[in-house]
Write a protein that holds these residues in place. Sequence first.
Motif, PDB file in Angstrom:
ATOM      1  N   GLU A  35       0.801  -1.219   0.000  1.00  0.00           N
ATOM      2  CA  GLU A  35       0.000   0.000   0.000  1.00  0.00           C
ATOM      3  C   GLU A  35       0.835   1.272   0.000  1.00  0.00           C
ATOM      4  N   ARG A  36       2.089   1.181   0.481  1.00  0.00           N
ATOM      5  CA  ARG A  36       2.894   2.393   0.647  1.00  0.00           C
ATOM      6  C   ARG A  36       4.338   2.007   0.923  1.00  0.00           C
ATOM      7  N   VAL A  37       5.254   2.710   0.255  1.00  0.00           N
ATOM      8  CA  VAL A  37       6.681   2.537   0.506  1.00  0.00           C
ATOM      9  C   VAL A  37       7.259   3.922   0.771  1.00  0.00           C
ATOM     10  N   VAL A  38       8.007   4.063   1.869  1.00  0.00           N
ATOM     11  CA  VAL A  38       8.577   5.351   2.257  1.00  0.00           C
ATOM     12  C   VAL A  38      10.088   5.183   2.417  1.00  0.00           C
ATOM     13  N   GLY A  39      10.829   6.138   1.901  1.00  0.00           N
ATOM     14  CA  GLY A  39      12.285   6.128   2.052  1.00  0.00           C
ATOM     15  C   GLY A  39      12.826   7.542   1.949  1.00  0.00           C
ATOM     16  N   ARG A  40      14.118   7.675   2.251  1.00  0.00           N
ATOM     17  CA  ARG A  40      14.710   9.011   2.207  1.00  0.00           C
ATOM     18  C   ARG A  40      16.177   8.930   1.807  1.00  0.00           C
ATOM     19  N   PHE A  97      17.207  16.154   4.487  1.00  0.00           N
ATOM     20  CA  PHE A  97      16.817  14.954   3.760  1.00  0.00           C
ATOM     21  C   PHE A  97      15.643  15.276   2.853  1.00  0.00           C
ATOM     22  N   VAL A  98      15.470  14.462   1.835  1.00  0.00           N
ATOM     23  CA  VAL A  98      14.222  14.428   1.085  1.00  0.00           C
ATOM     24  C   VAL A  98      13.631  13.047   1.302  1.00  0.00           C
ATOM     25  N   THR A  99      12.313  13.020   1.466  1.00  0.00           N
ATOM     26  CA  THR A  99      11.600  11.777   1.759  1.00  0.00           C
ATOM     27  C   THR A  99      10.616  11.498   0.638  1.00  0.00           C
ATOM     28  N   GLY A 100      10.638  10.267   0.160  1.00  0.00           N
ATOM     29  CA  GLY A 100       9.716   9.852  -0.882  1.00  0.00           C
ATOM     30  C   GLY A 100       8.658   8.921  -0.333  1.00  0.00           C
ATOM     31  N   THR A 101       7.433   9.128  -0.787  1.00  0.00           N
ATOM     32  CA  THR A 101       6.324   8.246  -0.429  1.00  0.00           C
ATOM     33  C   THR A 101       5.704   7.730  -1.724  1.00  0.00           C
ATOM     34  N   ALA A 102       5.783   6.417  -1.906  1.00  0.00           N
ATOM     35  CA  ALA A 102       5.261   5.782  -3.111  1.00  0.00           C
ATOM     36  C   ALA A 102       3.922   5.129  -2.796  1.00  0.00           C
ATOM     37  N   THR A 103       2.923   5.418  -3.625  1.00  0.00           N
ATOM     38  CA  THR A 103       1.616   4.785  -3.486  1.00  0.00           C
ATOM     39  C   THR A 103       1.211   4.220  -4.847  1.00  0.00           C
ATOM     40  N   PRO A 104       0.534   3.072  -4.832  1.00  0.00           N
ATOM     41  CA  PRO A 104       0.197   2.453  -6.112  1.00  0.00           C
ATOM     42  C   PRO A 104      -0.915   3.188  -6.843  1.00  0.00           C
ATOM     43  N   VAL A 105      -0.744   3.288  -8.154  1.00  0.00           N
ATOM     44  CA  VAL A 105      -1.774   3.804  -9.040  1.00  0.00           C
ATOM     45  C   VAL A 105      -2.505   2.617  -9.667  1.00  0.00           C
ATOM     46  N   HIS A 106      -1.735   1.571 -10.009  1.00  0.00           N
ATOM     47  CA  HIS A 106      -2.280   0.363 -10.643  1.00  0.00           C
ATOM     48  C   HIS A 106      -1.419  -0.821 -10.242  1.00  0.00           C
ATOM     49  N   LEU A 107      -2.040  -1.881  -9.756  1.00  0.00           N
ATOM     50  CA  LEU A 107      -1.333  -3.119  -9.416  1.00  0.00           C
ATOM     51  C   LEU A 107      -1.979  -4.258 -10.202  1.00  0.00           C
ATOM     52  N   GLY A 108      -1.404  -4.559 -11.347  1.00  0.00           N
ATOM     53  CA  GLY A 108      -1.958  -5.595 -12.212  1.00  0.00           C
ATOM     54  C   GLY A 108      -1.127  -6.859 -12.207  1.00  0.00           C
ATOM     55  N   ARG A 109      -1.451  -7.756 -13.144  1.00  0.00           N
ATOM     56  CA  ARG A 109      -0.701  -9.012 -13.246  1.00  0.00           C
ATOM     57  C   ARG A 109       0.629  -8.833 -13.959  1.00  0.00           C
ATOM     58  N   SER A 110       0.680  -7.907 -14.922  1.00  0.00           N
ATOM     59  CA  SER A 110       1.913  -7.747 -15.689  1.00  0.00           C
ATOM     60  C   SER A 110       2.564  -6.372 -15.515  1.00  0.00           C
ATOM     61  N   LEU A 111       1.831  -5.399 -15.000  1.00  0.00           N
ATOM     62  CA  LEU A 111       2.368  -4.063 -14.782  1.00  0.00           C
ATOM     63  C   LEU A 111       1.938  -3.536 -13.413  1.00  0.00           C
ATOM     64  N   ALA A 112       2.812  -2.740 -12.816  1.00  0.00           N
ATOM     65  CA  ALA A 112       2.498  -2.013 -11.585  1.00  0.00           C
ATOM     66  C   ALA A 112       2.974  -0.579 -11.781  1.00  0.00           C
ATOM     67  N   THR A 113       2.108   0.375 -11.481  1.00  0.00           N
ATOM     68  CA  THR A 113       2.444   1.783 -11.626  1.00  0.00           C
ATOM     69  C   THR A 113       2.300   2.469 -10.280  1.00  0.00           C
ATOM     70  N   TRP A 114       3.275   3.304  -9.956  1.00  0.00           N
ATOM     71  CA  TRP A 114       3.346   3.987  -8.656  1.00  0.00           C
ATOM     72  C   TRP A 114       3.511   5.481  -8.858  1.00  0.00           C
TER      73      TRP A 114
END
Length: 142
Positions: A35-40, A97-114
């Motif tokens: 659901e969410r990936v956070v890093g910096r 620091f800069v912090t990135g938060t990735a959230t899914p736009v599309h989670l399919g069988r062959s493609l995932a977009t964040w």
Amino acid sequence: MALDTDQLTEIMGDPAFAGALGTRMGLEVLEASVERVVGRIPVEGNTQPYGLLHGGASCVLAETLGSVGSAIHAGLDRIAVGIELNATHHRAATEGFVTGTATPVHLGRSLATWEIVITDDAGRRVCTARLTCMLRDAPKRA
């Protein structure tokens, strides 16, 4: 399907999930789920000649976070490889620091977009990125 740290390490091959480039840049993955990936990353050491955060550093952060999320979504028998990344740089970062938060736009069988939103320590948006990963079968292990 949520993976534990050992399973994610097995897939990504790096206990920090940052890879060699991310590790050299000081990238830390702080939170990772489908659901969410956070890093910096620190700004210092990742600047261009004017002392501003390098746009490529933002791209490395974005691609790493989206790839980690895609790998979690893909599961143990599949891998995620980035096939398209775009980034809009909104403002400069010069310290902290800069912090990135990735959230899914599309989670399919062959493609995932964040979508990855990168902010500075004051919470101001520095960059907005979008990453698409192809999901494919993992190579056979010997």
